[in-house]
Design a protein around this motif. Sequence first.
Motif, short mmCIF file in Angstrom:
data_model
loop_
_atom_site.label_atom_id
_atom_site.label_comp_id
_atom_site.label_asym_id
_atom_site.label_seq_id
_atom_site.Cartn_x
_atom_site.Cartn_y
_atom_site.Cartn_z
N MET A 95 19.41 20.92 -1.77
CA MET A 95 19.12 21.54 -0.48
C MET A 95 18.04 20.74 0.24
SD MET A 95 21.16 24.17 -0.47
CE MET A 95 20.58 25.46 0.62
N THR A 96 17.85 21.05 1.50
CA THR A 96 16.91 20.29 2.32
C THR A 96 15.48 20.78 2.11
OG1 THR A 96 18.54 19.84 4.01
CG2 THR A 96 16.26 19.74 4.67
N ASP A 97 14.54 19.83 1.94
CA ASP A 97 13.14 20.18 1.83
C ASP A 97 12.66 20.77 3.14
OD1 ASP A 97 10.16 19.76 1.89
OD2 ASP A 97 10.59 19.02 -0.12
N LEU A 98 11.83 21.77 3.04
CA LEU A 98 11.33 22.45 4.24
C LEU A 98 10.61 21.49 5.17
CD1 LEU A 98 11.26 25.33 5.42
CD2 LEU A 98 9.02 25.60 4.37
N ALA A 99 9.98 20.46 4.57
CA ALA A 99 9.25 19.50 5.39
C ALA A 99 10.18 18.68 6.28
CB ALA A 99 8.45 18.55 4.49
N LEU B 54 24.10 22.36 6.42
CA LEU B 54 25.21 23.30 6.52
C LEU B 54 26.49 22.79 5.84
CD1 LEU B 54 24.85 24.44 10.24
CD2 LEU B 54 23.96 25.55 8.18
N PHE B 55 26.59 21.49 5.63
CA PHE B 55 27.83 20.93 5.11
C PHE B 55 27.57 19.97 3.96
CE2 PHE B 55 28.55 22.03 9.57
CZ PHE B 55 29.66 22.87 9.45
N GLU B 56 26.88 20.47 2.94
CA GLU B 56 26.65 19.66 1.76
C GLU B 56 27.90 19.63 0.88
OE1 GLU B 56 23.09 21.10 -0.15
OE2 GLU B 56 21.86 19.86 1.19
N PHE C 121 28.62 31.02 1.59
CA PHE C 121 27.86 29.85 2.02
C PHE C 121 26.76 29.50 1.01
CE2 PHE C 121 24.02 28.40 4.47
CZ PHE C 121 24.41 27.07 4.56
N LEU C 122 26.01 30.51 0.57
CA LEU C 122 24.91 30.25 -0.36
C LEU C 122 25.42 29.80 -1.72
CD1 LEU C 122 22.70 33.33 0.58
CD2 LEU C 122 22.19 30.93 1.06
N THR C 123 26.63 30.18 -2.08
CA THR C 123 27.20 29.79 -3.36
C THR C 123 27.74 28.36 -3.32
OG1 THR C 123 27.81 32.08 -3.86
CG2 THR C 123 28.93 30.36 -5.12
N THR C 124 28.39 28.02 -2.21
CA THR C 124 29.04 26.70 -2.12
C THR C 124 28.19 25.65 -1.42
OG1 THR C 124 30.10 27.28 0.00
CG2 THR C 124 31.30 27.80 -2.02
N HIS C 125 27.16 26.07 -0.68
CA HIS C 125 26.30 25.16 0.10
C HIS C 125 27.06 24.48 1.23
CE1 HIS C 125 23.46 25.66 -3.17
NE2 HIS C 125 24.37 25.21 -4.02
N ASN C 126 28.18 25.04 1.63
CA ASN C 126 29.00 24.40 2.67
C ASN C 126 29.55 25.48 3.60
OD1 ASN C 126 31.32 23.10 4.03
ND2 ASN C 126 30.76 21.37 2.72
N LEU C 127 29.16 25.43 4.87
CA LEU C 127 29.57 26.44 5.84
C LEU C 127 31.06 26.39 6.13
CD1 LEU C 127 28.27 28.69 7.60
CD2 LEU C 127 28.17 27.03 9.47
N LEU C 128 31.70 25.27 5.80
CA LEU C 128 33.13 25.16 6.06
C LEU C 128 33.93 26.19 5.26
CD1 LEU C 128 35.21 23.50 7.63
CD2 LEU C 128 35.40 21.98 5.65
N VAL C 129 33.44 26.58 4.09
CA VAL C 129 34.15 27.56 3.26
C VAL C 129 34.22 28.92 3.94
CG1 VAL C 129 34.20 28.75 1.03
CG2 VAL C 129 33.61 26.31 1.14
N PRO C 130 33.08 29.53 4.37
CA PRO C 130 33.20 30.80 5.09
C PRO C 130 33.88 30.66 6.45
CG PRO C 130 30.91 30.07 5.03
CD PRO C 130 31.67 29.20 4.08
#
Length: 287
Positions: free
Chosen positions: A1-5, A67-69, A186-195
């Motif tokens: 996931m992306t670092d908050l920084a 959003l699309f990892e 989304f949180l399970t797959t890390h990819n918004l394309l799925v939902p």
Amino acid sequence: MTDLALLPKHLEIKSLAVLGISLVSLILFAFMFRHGPLDENARVALVQLIVGLVMVGLSVSWLRLPLFEKPEHLVPALGAAALIITLNCLDLGRFPGWSWSRLGEALLLGLAAGVMEEILCRGPLLFILAKHAPSAVSNTWFAAVVSAIIFGLLHLLNAGGAQSLWQTGLQVIYTMTFGLAMAALFLTTHNLLVPILAHTLFDTITYYFDLNGTSSMGGSWWGWLSFAALTGGCLVIGLALMGTLPRSPRISRAINVPTTQVAAKPAAAAAPSDSSDASLPEKKRNL
């Protein structure tokens, strides 16, 4: 996931800017497509789809949201999506007959809803909610639940016309549970394309049976049974998927939970000494 920084320092303000740009785009494209060969529903859907894609582009390129990892856990996610879509088919009414033109219009309507609604509620909003979650609760749970409630309440806009206030109330209830399931995907797959794809197929089937997209649940004993099945099914699926998140080291890092709480570190992978730690830059919390 992306670092908050790596996220914009003023994510909330920039997200409002994205919303403003999208609103201006909506007005502009609505004016451009006010006439044409498509009927009114299709023209509105086309504008929504274009604006939704604008929001997706800005969220990825400007806000740098992950959003699309690379998709993860696709088998359980796709199985959950298939079950939700099947439950939606329990009470669609009489099949209107096969028509390629009807399918095309239903697909356009479904795709517009899938892209626009997912980027609205599972895009910047989800990350803002995760950033501002109370310390006593999980970031992901808070973001998923609150975004699902907001998603459901947005369907109050459907009240009036062919859809009664009573039917709208039922729609708000099941769309809240549907929103929780989509957030969990989304949180399970890390990819918004799925939902997005799951939502698109869900709505495309619904629109094929009724191009107006009006909710008619609860009109009979079977209608109530199908409403309970869809609502309960989405709730159970959403909770089940969310319940798997703490077992994932990747998600644990995302919500700032030490990975040692998920699985013990191998002896060979022990943490570096304090002296080596001092030379490393401090890592900020991941989102």
